[in-house]
Design a protein around this motif. Structure first.
Motif, mmCIF file in Angstrom:
data_model
loop_
_atom_site.group_PDB
_atom_site.id
_atom_site.type_symbol
_atom_site.label_atom_id
_atom_site.label_comp_id
_atom_site.label_asym_id
_atom_site.label_seq_id
_atom_site.Cartn_x
_atom_site.Cartn_y
_atom_site.Cartn_z
ATOM 1 N N SER A 37 4.471 -13.688 -8.891
ATOM 2 C CA SER A 37 3.283 -12.905 -8.534
ATOM 3 C C SER A 37 3.499 -12.033 -7.298
ATOM 4 C CB SER A 37 2.094 -13.839 -8.305
ATOM 5 O OG SER A 37 2.364 -14.753 -7.245
ATOM 6 N N LYS A 38 4.485 -12.387 -6.476
ATOM 7 C CA LYS A 38 4.780 -11.607 -5.269
ATOM 8 C C LYS A 38 5.208 -10.184 -5.609
ATOM 9 C CE LYS A 38 5.960 -10.972 -0.848
ATOM 10 N NZ LYS A 38 4.951 -10.843 0.239
ATOM 11 N N PHE A 39 5.784 -9.986 -6.792
ATOM 12 C CA PHE A 39 6.271 -8.663 -7.176
ATOM 13 C C PHE A 39 5.151 -7.630 -7.244
ATOM 14 C CE2 PHE A 39 10.075 -10.873 -9.020
ATOM 15 C CZ PHE A 39 11.028 -10.193 -8.259
ATOM 16 N N SER A 40 3.907 -8.069 -7.418
ATOM 17 C CA SER A 40 2.800 -7.116 -7.497
ATOM 18 C C SER A 40 2.578 -6.386 -6.176
ATOM 19 C CB SER A 40 1.510 -7.831 -7.926
ATOM 20 O OG SER A 40 1.115 -8.785 -6.952
ATOM 21 N N THR A 41 3.067 -6.936 -5.069
ATOM 22 C CA THR A 41 2.939 -6.245 -3.783
ATOM 23 C C THR A 41 4.041 -5.208 -3.584
ATOM 24 O OG1 THR A 41 4.287 -7.858 -2.554
ATOM 25 C CG2 THR A 41 1.939 -8.321 -2.780
ATOM 26 N N LEU A 42 5.109 -5.302 -4.388
ATOM 27 C CA LEU A 42 6.220 -4.348 -4.285
ATOM 28 C C LEU A 42 6.136 -3.296 -5.379
ATOM 29 C CD1 LEU A 42 8.980 -3.543 -3.005
ATOM 30 C CD2 LEU A 42 10.047 -5.038 -4.704
ATOM 31 N N PHE A 43 6.043 -3.749 -6.615
ATOM 32 C CA PHE A 43 5.939 -2.833 -7.757
ATOM 33 C C PHE A 43 4.463 -2.638 -8.057
ATOM 34 C CE2 PHE A 43 10.063 -4.975 -8.299
ATOM 35 C CZ PHE A 43 10.899 -3.868 -8.348
ATOM 36 N N ARG A 44 3.928 -1.570 -7.516
ATOM 37 C CA ARG A 44 2.506 -1.316 -7.676
ATOM 38 C C ARG A 44 2.284 0.173 -7.873
ATOM 39 N NH1 ARG A 44 1.239 -2.737 -1.347
ATOM 40 N NH2 ARG A 44 1.434 -0.623 -0.520
ATOM 41 N N GLU A 45 1.048 0.542 -8.072
ATOM 42 C CA GLU A 45 0.708 1.927 -8.345
ATOM 43 C C GLU A 45 0.533 2.697 -7.030
ATOM 44 O OE1 GLU A 45 -2.150 4.149 -11.640
ATOM 45 O OE2 GLU A 45 -2.676 2.185 -10.855
ATOM 46 N N LYS A 46 1.680 3.164 -6.519
ATOM 47 C CA LYS A 46 1.721 3.898 -5.254
ATOM 48 C C LYS A 46 1.017 3.095 -4.151
ATOM 49 C CE LYS A 46 4.020 7.654 -6.380
ATOM 50 N NZ LYS A 46 4.637 7.184 -7.614
ATOM 51 N N THR A 47 -0.016 3.640 -3.541
ATOM 52 C CA THR A 47 -0.656 2.993 -2.398
ATOM 53 C C THR A 47 -1.702 1.968 -2.796
ATOM 54 O OG1 THR A 47 -2.272 4.799 -2.264
ATOM 55 C CG2 THR A 47 -0.278 5.005 -0.934
ATOM 56 N N LYS A 48 -1.936 1.805 -4.092
ATOM 57 C CA LYS A 48 -2.973 0.876 -4.527
ATOM 58 C C LYS A 48 -2.438 -0.551 -4.602
ATOM 59 C CE LYS A 48 -5.458 4.287 -7.328
ATOM 60 N NZ LYS A 48 -5.942 4.602 -8.688
ATOM 61 N N ALA A 49 -3.147 -1.482 -3.992
ATOM 62 C CA ALA A 49 -2.795 -2.889 -4.127
ATOM 63 C C ALA A 49 -3.306 -3.383 -5.475
ATOM 64 C CB ALA A 49 -3.412 -3.692 -2.991
ATOM 65 N N ALA A 50 -2.550 -4.291 -6.081
ATOM 66 C CA ALA A 50 -2.945 -4.776 -7.403
ATOM 67 C C ALA A 50 -2.370 -6.158 -7.628
ATOM 68 C CB ALA A 50 -2.470 -3.812 -8.489
ATOM 69 N N SER A 51 -2.955 -6.859 -8.596
ATOM 70 C CA SER A 51 -2.442 -8.183 -8.949
ATOM 71 C C SER A 51 -1.414 -8.089 -10.067
ATOM 72 C CB SER A 51 -3.604 -9.085 -9.389
ATOM 73 O OG SER A 51 -4.279 -8.510 -10.500
ATOM 74 N N LYS A 52 -1.271 -6.901 -10.660
ATOM 75 C CA LYS A 52 -0.323 -6.698 -11.752
ATOM 76 C C LYS A 52 0.971 -6.064 -11.225
ATOM 77 C CE LYS A 52 -4.055 -6.078 -15.104
ATOM 78 N NZ LYS A 52 -4.669 -5.165 -16.110
ATOM 79 N N ILE A 53 2.033 -6.185 -12.009
ATOM 80 C CA ILE A 53 3.335 -5.614 -11.660
ATOM 81 C C ILE A 53 3.484 -4.291 -12.401
ATOM 82 C CG2 ILE A 53 5.838 -5.954 -11.739
ATOM 83 C CD1 ILE A 53 5.252 -8.998 -11.742
ATOM 84 N N PHE A 54 3.637 -3.195 -11.656
ATOM 85 C CA PHE A 54 3.767 -1.860 -12.226
ATOM 86 C C PHE A 54 5.219 -1.402 -12.079
ATOM 87 C CE2 PHE A 54 -0.688 -2.226 -11.502
ATOM 88 C CZ PHE A 54 -1.333 -1.351 -12.353
ATOM 89 N N LEU A 55 5.882 -1.184 -13.204
ATOM 90 C CA LEU A 55 7.269 -0.721 -13.198
ATOM 91 C C LEU A 55 7.268 0.769 -13.531
ATOM 92 C CD1 LEU A 55 8.782 -3.742 -15.148
ATOM 93 C CD2 LEU A 55 8.919 -3.332 -12.676
ATOM 94 N N GLU A 56 7.405 1.591 -12.499
ATOM 95 C CA GLU A 56 7.323 3.040 -12.665
ATOM 96 C C GLU A 56 8.611 3.595 -13.263
ATOM 97 O OE1 GLU A 56 6.660 7.048 -9.915
ATOM 98 O OE2 GLU A 56 6.782 5.058 -8.996
ATOM 99 N N ASN A 57 8.459 4.553 -14.153
ATOM 100 C CA ASN A 57 9.618 5.237 -14.717
ATOM 101 C C ASN A 57 9.347 6.736 -14.737
ATOM 102 O OD1 ASN A 57 12.136 5.583 -15.873
ATOM 103 N ND2 ASN A 57 11.812 4.077 -17.491
ATOM 104 N N ALA A 58 10.402 7.527 -14.557
ATOM 105 C CA ALA A 58 10.266 8.979 -14.552
ATOM 106 C C ALA A 58 11.075 9.555 -15.706
ATOM 107 C CB ALA A 58 10.754 9.556 -13.223
ATOM 108 N N TYR A 59 10.445 10.360 -16.515
ATOM 109 C CA TYR A 59 11.098 10.992 -17.658
ATOM 110 C C TYR A 59 11.384 12.452 -17.324
ATOM 111 C CZ TYR A 59 11.439 13.250 -22.255
ATOM 112 O OH TYR A 59 11.830 14.000 -23.325
ATOM 113 N N ARG A 60 12.588 12.892 -17.631
ATOM 114 C CA ARG A 60 12.930 14.310 -17.472
ATOM 115 C C ARG A 60 13.509 14.798 -18.796
ATOM 116 N NH1 ARG A 60 13.720 17.760 -13.244
ATOM 117 N NH2 ARG A 60 13.539 16.084 -11.733
ATOM 118 N N GLY A 61 12.856 15.791 -19.376
ATOM 119 C CA GLY A 61 13.308 16.326 -20.650
ATOM 120 C C GLY A 61 14.539 17.196 -20.507
#
Length: 216
Positions: free
Chosen positions: A88-112
């Protein structure tokens, strides 16, 4: 002194403690080959952005400790292993930018192909409370049809999470140990990571810059 950016090459540091202390309330930008964070302001200097590039010629694979996490890079295979005291600690690292959350957000960037503008805010989302995996579309742009995300649980069959512009969810059993998430675009497209391996019991996340998308 105003805010500025600093590039730190790991081999120049005697120990991880030589890193400027991080403001752990702020967003930490994590990629398989790099990370950056905002340091704590120390009078008379304001906060600064600290960037670590693991692919620098002498940026050897020394582990970095930051905000309760350990980051261990594998420069040869372009894999970053992140360890936490609990899942559960990962939710403080992998999150939606500056928003705190209880979920883990794994951001990915797509470039065509051809260098089109990347999509920075699409996420694979894992809820440690419900063990449900979902996909969050970009807010301001439409994800391309060639972008595909799939999931394997404990080495089982690949399941679609995002395919043909359709979002699905995957329910992960509480007894599951490992979740592998794969992402890909078209033949000439690129994504910031192609695989994320989540060790649910060991509280370890591995980010792979390159990986083969499974066919079954």
């Amino acid at each position: 002194m105003g805010r500025r950016s600093v590039l730190l090459i790991l081999s120049t540091l005697a120990t991880a403690h030589a890193l400027p202390p991080a403001d752990c309330s702020q967003y930490v930008f994590v990629r398989p080959t790099s990370l950056s964070y905002l340091s704590l302001p120390q009078f008379p200097n304001e906060a600064e952005t600290v960037a670590i590039d693991f692919l620098e010629p002498q940026g050897a694979a020394k582990p970095v400790s930051l905000c309760g996490f350990t980051f261990k890079p594998d420069v040869v295979n372009r894999v970053l292993t992140v360890s936490a005291p609990r899942l559960s600690k990962f939710s403080t690292l992998f999150r939606e930018k500056t928003k705190a959350a209880s979920k883990i957000f794994l951001e990915n960037a797509y470039r065509g192909a051809g260098g089109s503008v990347p999509i920075e805010d699409s996420y694979v989302v894992f809820d440690p409370a419900s063990y449900v995996l979902t996909f969050q579309l970009p807010r301001y742009q439409q994800a391309p049809s060639r972008f595909t995300v799939g999931v394997k649980v404990d080495g089982g069959p690949i399941q679609p999470l995002y395919f043909n512009r359709k979002v699905q969810k995957v329910n992960v059993l509480r007894t599951a140990r490992v979740v592998d998430i794969y992402a890909k675009g078209g033949p000439n497209d690129s994504v910031s990571w192609q695989r994320v391996r989540m060790d649910l019991k060991g509280a370890v996340i591995e980010m792979y810059r390159q990986a083969t998308f499974p066919t079954r």
